[in-house]
Design a protein around this motif. Structure first.
Motif, short mmCIF file in Angstrom:
data_model
loop_
_atom_site.label_atom_id
_atom_site.label_comp_id
_atom_site.label_asym_id
_atom_site.label_seq_id
_atom_site.Cartn_x
_atom_site.Cartn_y
_atom_site.Cartn_z
N PRO A 151 0.82 -1.21 0.00
CA PRO A 151 0.00 0.00 0.00
C PRO A 151 0.86 1.27 0.00
O PRO A 151 2.01 1.23 0.41
CB PRO A 151 -0.83 -0.12 1.28
N VAL A 152 0.30 2.32 -0.44
CA VAL A 152 0.90 3.63 -0.68
C VAL A 152 1.69 3.57 -1.98
O VAL A 152 1.40 4.31 -2.91
CB VAL A 152 1.75 4.19 0.48
N VAL A 153 2.68 2.69 -2.09
CA VAL A 153 3.49 2.57 -3.31
C VAL A 153 2.63 2.02 -4.45
O VAL A 153 2.68 2.53 -5.57
CB VAL A 153 4.74 1.71 -3.06
N VAL A 154 1.88 0.97 -4.20
CA VAL A 154 0.84 0.51 -5.11
C VAL A 154 -0.44 1.08 -4.52
O VAL A 154 -0.95 0.58 -3.52
CB VAL A 154 0.81 -1.04 -5.22
N PRO A 155 -0.95 2.16 -5.11
CA PRO A 155 -1.87 3.09 -4.43
C PRO A 155 -3.32 2.63 -4.30
O PRO A 155 -4.23 3.21 -4.90
CB PRO A 155 -1.76 4.34 -5.30
N CYS A 156 -3.58 1.64 -3.47
CA CYS A 156 -4.95 1.19 -3.27
C CYS A 156 -5.82 2.27 -2.63
O CYS A 156 -7.05 2.21 -2.73
CB CYS A 156 -5.00 -0.11 -2.47
#
Length: 191
Positions: A151-156
């Motif tokens: 999460p955050v980096v792969v913006p769910c």
């Protein structure tokens, strides 16, 4: 358990030892545990207090087949990029990602999210299902967001409900609001 704590445990006898390292990063949304292999950032865990971090690290040791090692290069990159993101200086992550904690439909959805929903924008669960060629899978997209190890980096946090609501979030709705406000999608919270 928050979604980002979930780590699949390989079947007994099938663990291939992989070097990995971790750190905790202090951020405006609370402490984040970052774990990386030599291939890239493998996991981000929200609300990484001592207990949460210990549970996540135990699972990672099982998954990667051993204890952490000295810092891997992607870990330093991830920490620097997340620090820049939270200070408003970074809009696109370049840290390599190790996708080993995600597979199948969930991985397809997360790749589509990472590649196609830029900073400051949002996408609906149904729209994301359409992008991966599964038009009836809006609920499954929600489950994929809940399984996101990055999460955050792969913006769910950028995936929202079709009715205009912000939808759910494994890191908590307040965290989602803060991330969307940081990116200018929502007004900043008053307090």
């Amino acid at each position: 358990m928050t979604h980002s704590e979930q780590v699949p445990v390989p079947a007994a006898g099938h663990v291939a030892r992989r070097d990995w390292s971790w750190t905790c990063l202090t951020t405006p949304i609370g402490p984040l545990l970052l774990a990386a292999t030599r291939e890239g950032l493998a996991q981000v865990v929200f609300h990484a207090d001592e207990r949460t971090a210990r549970r996540a690290l135990t699972r990672l040791e099982q998954f990667f087949g051993g204890p952490p090692q000295p810092e891997t290069p992607p870990l330093a990159t991830a920490a620097a990029e997340l620090t820049a993101y939270f200070s408003g200086e970074l809009r696109s992550f370049t840290v390599p990602l190790d996708w080993s904690l995600s597979a199948g439909f969930n991985a397809r959805v997360l790749h589509a999210l990472a590649d196609g929903v830029p900073y400051g924008s949002v996408v609906g669960y149904q729209d994301l299902a359409d992008r991966v060629g599964e038009p009836g899978a809006a609920r499954a997209v929600g489950a994929a967001m809940g399984s996101n190890p990055l999460p955050v980096v792969v913006p769910c946090h950028r995936v929202v409900a079709s009715d205009g609501g912000i939808g759910g979030f494994g890191g908590g709705l307040e965290t989602k609001r803060l991330l969307l406000a940081l990116e200018g999608v929502l007004p900043a919270p008053l307090f």
